[in-house]
Design a protein around this motif. Structure first.
Motif, PDB file in Angstrom:
ATOM      1  N   VAL A   5      71.067  92.750  41.150  1.00 51.47           N
ATOM      2  CA  VAL A   5      71.640  92.547  39.616  1.00 51.47           C
ATOM      3  C   VAL A   5      71.473  95.015  39.577  1.00 51.47           C
ATOM      4  O   VAL A   5      69.858  94.506  39.331  1.00 51.47           O
ATOM      5  N   VAL A   6      71.969  95.665  39.858  1.00 50.52           N
ATOM      6  CA  VAL A   6      72.083  96.688  38.768  1.00 50.52           C
ATOM      7  C   VAL A   6      72.695  97.009  37.643  1.00 50.52           C
ATOM      8  O   VAL A   6      74.059  97.276  37.784  1.00 50.52           O
ATOM      9  N   HIS A  59      68.541  88.905  39.701  1.00 51.60           N
ATOM     10  CA  HIS A  59      67.286  89.317  39.787  1.00 51.60           C
ATOM     11  C   HIS A  59      67.732  90.745  39.706  1.00 51.60           C
ATOM     12  O   HIS A  59      68.725  91.101  40.599  1.00 51.60           O
ATOM     13  N   PHE A  60      67.612  91.706  38.648  1.00 59.39           N
ATOM     14  CA  PHE A  60      67.091  92.666  37.964  1.00 59.39           C
ATOM     15  C   PHE A  60      66.867  93.867  39.193  1.00 59.39           C
ATOM     16  O   PHE A  60      65.348  93.540  39.290  1.00 59.39           O
ATOM     17  N   ILE A  61      67.651  94.788  40.158  1.00 57.93           N
ATOM     18  CA  ILE A  61      66.983  95.619  40.727  1.00 57.93           C
ATOM     19  C   ILE A  61      67.462  97.114  40.183  1.00 57.93           C
ATOM     20  O   ILE A  61      68.471  97.381  39.942  1.00 57.93           O
ATOM     21  N   GLY A  62      66.518  98.025  40.441  1.00 57.13           N
ATOM     22  CA  GLY A  62      66.352  99.336  40.199  1.00 57.13           C
ATOM     23  C   GLY A  62      68.070 100.060  40.835  1.00 57.13           C
ATOM     24  O   GLY A  62      68.787 100.900  40.442  1.00 57.13           O
ATOM     25  N   ALA A  63      67.769  99.641  42.825  1.00 52.79           N
ATOM     26  CA  ALA A  63      68.726 100.241  43.419  1.00 52.79           C
ATOM     27  C   ALA A  63      69.089  99.397  44.473  1.00 52.79           C
ATOM     28  O   ALA A  63      68.327  98.498  44.884  1.00 52.79           O
ATOM     29  N   LEU A  64      70.012  99.345  45.414  1.00 51.58           N
ATOM     30  CA  LEU A  64      70.605  97.990  46.188  1.00 51.58           C
ATOM     31  C   LEU A  64      69.984  99.100  47.412  1.00 51.58           C
ATOM     32  O   LEU A  64      70.165 100.050  47.685  1.00 51.58           O
ATOM     33  N   PRO A  65      69.489  98.419  48.152  1.00 51.18           N
ATOM     34  CA  PRO A  65      69.022  98.522  50.012  1.00 51.18           C
ATOM     35  C   PRO A  65      69.990  98.920  51.321  1.00 51.18           C
ATOM     36  O   PRO A  65      71.535  98.211  50.891  1.00 51.18           O
ATOM     37  N   ARG A  66      70.677 100.309  50.981  1.00 52.41           N
ATOM     38  CA  ARG A  66      71.981 100.592  51.198  1.00 52.41           C
ATOM     39  C   ARG A  66      71.837 101.271  53.741  1.00 52.41           C
ATOM     40  O   ARG A  66      70.545 102.229  53.614  1.00 52.41           O
ATOM     41  N   THR A  67      72.837 101.493  53.992  1.00 51.73           N
ATOM     42  CA  THR A  67      72.701 101.695  55.058  1.00 51.73           C
ATOM     43  C   THR A  67      73.008 103.593  54.512  1.00 51.73           C
ATOM     44  O   THR A  67      73.857 102.841  54.276  1.00 51.73           O
ATOM     45  N   PRO A  73      80.910  93.511  31.929  1.00 55.22           N
ATOM     46  CA  PRO A  73      80.674  94.886  31.461  1.00 55.22           C
ATOM     47  C   PRO A  73      78.930  96.371  31.456  1.00 55.22           C
ATOM     48  O   PRO A  73      79.214  96.809  31.401  1.00 55.22           O
ATOM     49  N   ALA A  74      78.236  94.722  32.009  1.00 53.16           N
ATOM     50  CA  ALA A  74      76.846  95.351  32.255  1.00 53.16           C
ATOM     51  C   ALA A  74      76.185  95.240  33.157  1.00 53.16           C
ATOM     52  O   ALA A  74      75.493  96.089  33.407  1.00 53.16           O
ATOM     53  N   VAL A  75      77.285  95.310  34.027  1.00 52.58           N
ATOM     54  CA  VAL A  75      77.163  95.694  35.571  1.00 52.58           C
ATOM     55  C   VAL A  75      77.879  96.157  36.535  1.00 52.58           C
ATOM     56  O   VAL A  75      78.469  97.267  36.657  1.00 52.58           O
ATOM     57  N   ALA A  76      76.697  97.223  37.193  1.00 49.08           N
ATOM     58  CA  ALA A  76      76.752  98.411  37.698  1.00 49.08           C
ATOM     59  C   ALA A  76      77.106  97.831  39.718  1.00 49.08           C
ATOM     60  O   ALA A  76      78.213  98.409  39.721  1.00 49.08           O
ATOM     61  N   GLU A  77      75.845  97.173  40.055  1.00 48.32           N
ATOM     62  CA  GLU A  77      75.699  96.723  41.168  1.00 48.32           C
ATOM     63  C   GLU A  77      75.659  95.120  41.003  1.00 48.32           C
ATOM     64  O   GLU A  77      74.750  94.992  40.238  1.00 48.32           O
ATOM     65  N   ALA A  78      75.589  94.477  42.260  1.00 52.03           N
ATOM     66  CA  ALA A  78      75.825  93.224  42.608  1.00 52.03           C
ATOM     67  C   ALA A  78      75.233  93.007  44.602  1.00 52.03           C
ATOM     68  O   ALA A  78      76.248  93.842  44.550  1.00 52.03           O
ATOM     69  N   ALA A  79      74.629  92.184  44.583  1.00 51.22           N
ATOM     70  CA  ALA A  79      74.409  92.217  45.667  1.00 51.22           C
ATOM     71  C   ALA A  79      74.013  90.433  46.223  1.00 51.22           C
ATOM     72  O   ALA A  79      73.076  90.244  45.134  1.00 51.22           O
ATOM     73  N   VAL A  80      74.714  89.693  47.112  1.00 54.74           N
ATOM     74  CA  VAL A  80      74.427  88.586  47.034  1.00 54.74           C
ATOM     75  C   VAL A  80      74.223  87.890  47.693  1.00 54.74           C
ATOM     76  O   VAL A  80      74.251  88.292  49.157  1.00 54.74           O
ATOM     77  N   VAL A  88      82.210  86.447  45.455  1.00 55.64           N
ATOM     78  CA  VAL A  88      81.222  87.066  43.849  1.00 55.64           C
ATOM     79  C   VAL A  88      80.521  88.010  43.293  1.00 55.64           C
ATOM     80  O   VAL A  88      80.562  88.014  42.014  1.00 55.64           O
ATOM     81  N   GLU A  89      80.704  88.925  44.241  1.00 55.98           N
ATOM     82  CA  GLU A  89      80.506  90.083  44.021  1.00 55.98           C
ATOM     83  C   GLU A  89      80.842  90.553  43.114  1.00 55.98           C
ATOM     84  O   GLU A  89      81.345  92.032  42.053  1.00 55.98           O
ATOM     85  N   ALA A  90      82.099  90.596  43.542  1.00 54.64           N
ATOM     86  CA  ALA A  90      83.339  91.319  42.609  1.00 54.64           C
ATOM     87  C   ALA A  90      83.772  90.706  41.778  1.00 54.64           C
ATOM     88  O   ALA A  90      83.809  91.317  40.706  1.00 54.64           O
ATOM     89  N   SER A  91      83.640  89.795  41.197  1.00 54.48           N
ATOM     90  CA  SER A  91      83.400  89.073  39.770  1.00 54.48           C
ATOM     91  C   SER A  91      81.997  89.731  39.330  1.00 54.48           C
ATOM     92  O   SER A  91      82.725  90.263  38.173  1.00 54.48           O
TER      93      SER A  91
END
Length: 558
Positions: A494-495, A528-536, A471-478, A463-466
Motif C-alpha cells: 500500500v502507498v 506492507h506500506f511502500i513508497g511507490a509500486l514497481p511499474r512497467t 481514505p488513506a490509500v493512494a495505491e495498492a497492489a495485491v 481487492v485493490e479496487a476496494s
C-alpha cells in the motif's frame, strides 16, 4: 512395458468413454430439454436428493418428490410476481432446503440463476446484480441488509427482494409467497441453448466477467460427475465446496441433481471436527473438497470416531500438494485425486475415479484430459502444439472437444477474444503447464495473477479496487504468498496518501475495510506500506516484482 492386451483394453475404454459422452450430449442437446425434468422430475418420488445437516448436526432428508412439489409452488409464485423465462434471478443464500427449492424453482420457470457468495460485501453484490441485469434476488434474512443502496453502492432500482424472513416483513417472504400456490406449475422446455446460470469470475485487468452457462453444459458437468468423481447410484456424496462459486454449484448441486445421487448438504462454515464426524456418521463414500479442507483436517490431527466408508476423495480449486496424500491414505483410507477445471468450462483434466479411466495417481500431476475434451500444450509465442515434456500454455482444441460450451463473456468481446487463439482453434485456459509421454498433465503457473486461496479464485483487481476507496490509500497492489493450510493467502502493498502516517492500526483498519466493502474471505492477511509500486514503462503494476521480494524475505524459492 504395456502388452498388446493392455493397449487393447485401454483403447476399448476410450471408445466406451467416447460413446458415453455422445449419449450424454444427445440427452442434454435435445430440442425439448427441460432443466426441471433433467435435474429433478426424472428421479423417483421417494428418492432422497439431499440430507440437510444443521450446525447442531440434526438432519433432515428431502426427496425429489418434495423438491418437485415445493419448486412448482415457488415457480408459480415467481410467475405471479411477473418473472418470466430468461429473467435473471440471483441467490444470496447459504446451503439449506430453501436454497435447493429456490434453484429448482428458478429453472422450472425457465429463468436464469445468478449465484452470489454470502461473504460478499454490498459493492461486490451490486456489481453482479447490475452486470447480470437481475430482476429479483432470493436471500437469507441475515443477508437482506446488504441490499440497501448506500454511498457509492447502487443496487438495481426495481429489484424484487424475496427473503427467508417471516411473512409480514418488508419485501416478499419466501414462505409467504410459496404457500399461496399449489403444486403443478409446468416445467419450462427451452432446449439446449437456453441459459441456465450466469456466474461471475474475476481476473487481474478489470471487473469480474459474466459467464452464461447454457443447459447443454450439463452434459459436461455430468461427464465429470461420472468419470472424474466416479459417482455411483449407491454412493453417499458430499461436496464441501460453497455453491456461491463454480465448483460448489456445478458439482455440489448439479452433479447431484443430474445423476440422482444421494448427497449431504451441511449448513454453516467449515469446522474440521464437524467434517470428520459427518464423514463417519453419514458413512460418506464419495467426498470432494478444496485442498485447504484436507490440509486443515491434517493439521487438526483428529481421531476418527469409527471406520470410514470412503472409496473416493477428490480435490479441486488449486494444486494438491503431496503431503496431503501421505496423511489421507493413513487417516481417510483413500488417495485424494487432484482435478483441474475452470468456471468457463467445468472440469477439464482429472485423476479420474471411474475404473474405465483408471491411472495411477502421480504426485504433482492433475491427471489426464477428461473424455469430451482434447487438452494440449501450446507454444506461448506461436500457438502451435508442443511435444511432451515442453512447458507452455494449457489449452483445449475446440474441434476435438465436443463438451465445449463456453462461447464468450457476457457483453465483453475483448475479454472473449483473449480466451481463444486468433484462429479460434484453441480455447486458452490462461494457465501454464506441461504434459509427459504418458499423458499426465502438470500445472506450473497461472498466466495472470489470479490468487487461489482455499479453493476460491480471487482477482487482485477487485481487492485493490476496494482498498483504493479507503481514505488513506493512494495505491495498492495485491499478491499471493504460500500458506500451509490455504495454499495461498493475500498480502498487499500500500502507498498511503500524502500526509498519512502508516501504522499497524492503519493496516488493521484497511483489512476491516476490505472485509466490509468487498468480501470477508478476501482481505489481505498482511499489509506492507511502500513508497511507490514497481511499474512497467506503460504504467502497469509489476506484481511479480513485489511477490519475488516477499518470497525472498520469507526465504521461499520462487
Amino acid at each position: 512395458m504395456q502388452s498388446v492386451n493392455d493397449n487393447s483394453a485401454i483403447e476399448a475404454s476410450h471408445v466406451a468413454a467416447h460413446d458415453r459422452v455422445a449419449e450424454l450430449r444427445a440427452i442434454y442437446d435435445s430440442r425439448d430439454a427441460s432443466a426441471a425434468w433433467l435435474l429433478c422430475d426424472q428421479w423417483g418420488e421417494s428418492a432422497v436428493a439431499y440430507r440437510v445437516i444443521s450446525p447442531d448436526l440434526s438432519a433432515e432428508d428431502i426427496t425429489y418428490g418434495e423438491l418437485r412439489r415445493e419448486s412448482e409452488r415457488f415457480a408459480a409464485a415467481l410467475f405471479e410476481l411477473g418473472l418470466r423465462p430468461g429473467d435473471r434471478i440471483a441467490t444470496l443464500m447459504g446451503k439449506s432446503r430453501e436454497y435447493l427449492v429456490t434453484l429448482l424453482g428458478i429453472w422450472r420457470l425457465g429463468a436464469v440463476h445468478v449465484p452470489l457468495f454470502t461473504a460478499f460485501a454490498p459493492s461486490a453484490i451490486a456489481m453482479r446484480l447490475n452486470g447480470s441485469r437481475a430482476r429479483a434476488i432470493v436471500c437469507d434474512e441475515g443477508q437482506r441488509g446488504k441490499l440497501s443502496a448506500e454511498g457509492d453502492v447502487a443496487m438495481p432500482s426495481s429489484l424484487l427482494v424475496i427473503s427467508t424472513g417471516q411473512p409480514g416483513q418488508e419485501g416478499y417472504s419466501f414462505a409467504g409467497i410459496t404457500e399461496q400456490h399449489e403444486p403443478g406449475f409446468p416445467a419450462a422446455t427451452l432446449g439446449p441453448d437456453a441459459p441456465l446460470i450466469q456466474i461471475y469470475t474475476s481476473g487481474t485487468t478489470g471487473d469480474p466477467k459474466g459467464v452464461v452457462v447454457p443447459l447443454r453444459a450439463l452434459a459436461a458437468f455430468r461427464t465429470y460427475a461420472e468419470f472424474g468423481l466416479g459417482l455411483r447410484s449407491d454412493d453417499v456424496f458430499w461436496c464441501a465446496a460453497d455453491p456461491g462459486w463454480a465448483y460448489g454449484l456445478y458439482f455440489g448441486i448439479l452433479a447431484t441433481f443430474s445423476t440422482g445421487t444421494p448427497s449431504v448438504l451441511l449448513q454453516g462454515g467449515f469446522v474440521p471436527e464437524t467434517t470428520m464426524e459427518i464423514l463417519f456418521r453419514e458413512q460418506v463414500t464419495n467426498f470432494a473438497a478444496a485442498p485447504t479442507v484436507y490440509r486443515a483436517l491434517r493439521s487438526a490431527d483428529l481421531v476418527v470416531s469409527g471406520p470410514l466408508r470412503l472409496r473416493c476423495a477428490s480435490s479441486a480449486g488449486e494444486p494438491l500438494t503431496p503431503e496431503v496424500n501421505l496423511w489421507a491414505r493413513s487417516v481417510l483410507g483413500v488417495t485424494v485425486h487432484d482435478h483441474y477445471g475452470q468456471t468457463e468450462a467445468g472440469m477439464l483434466i482429472n485423476n479420474h475415479h471411474h475404473p474405465m479411466l483408471h491411472h495411477d495417481v502421480r504426485p504433482g500431476s492433475m491427471g489426464h484430459a477428461m473424455p469430451g475434451w482434447k487438452a494440449v500444450i501450446l507454444d506461448p509465442e506461436k500457438d502451435v502444439e508442443l511435444a511432451p515434456g515442453q512447458a507452455g500454455r494449457v489449452a483445449m482444441k475446440v474441434s476435438e472437444s465436443p463438451l465445449m460450451w463456453f462461447t464468450g463473456y457476457d457483453g465483453d468481446s475483448a475479454k472473449t477474444a483473449g480466451k481463444f487463439t486468433a484462429n479460434g482453434e484453441y480455447y486458452l485456459t490462461g494457465d501454464n503447464g506441461l504434459v509427459d509421454e504418458d499423458g499426465y498433465f502438470r500445472f506450473s503457473a497461472r498466466e495472470d495473477d489470479v490468487i487461489i486461496m482455499a479453493g476460491y479464485r480471487i482477482g487482485p483487481f477487485e481487492v485493490e479496487a476496494s482498498m483504493s476507496t479507503h481514505p488513506a490509500v493512494a495505491e495498492a497492489a495485491v499478491i499471493a504468498v504460500p500458506d500451509e493450510v490455504r495454499g495461498e493467502v493475500i498480502e498487499a502493498y500500500v502507498v498511503v496518501k500524502d500526509g498519512t502516517v502508516s501504522s499497524p492500526e492503519l493496516a488493521k483498519e484497511i483489512q476491516r475495510w476490505v472485509k466490509t466493502h468487498y468480501a470477508a474471505h478476501a482481505y489481505p492477511r498482511a499489509i506492507h506500506f511502500i513508497g511507490a509500486l514497481p511499474r512497467t514503462p506503460s504504467g502497469k503494476i509489476q506484481r511479480f516484482m513485489l511477490k519475488q521480494r516477499r518470497l525472498e524475505e520469507l526465504g521461499v524459492r520462487a
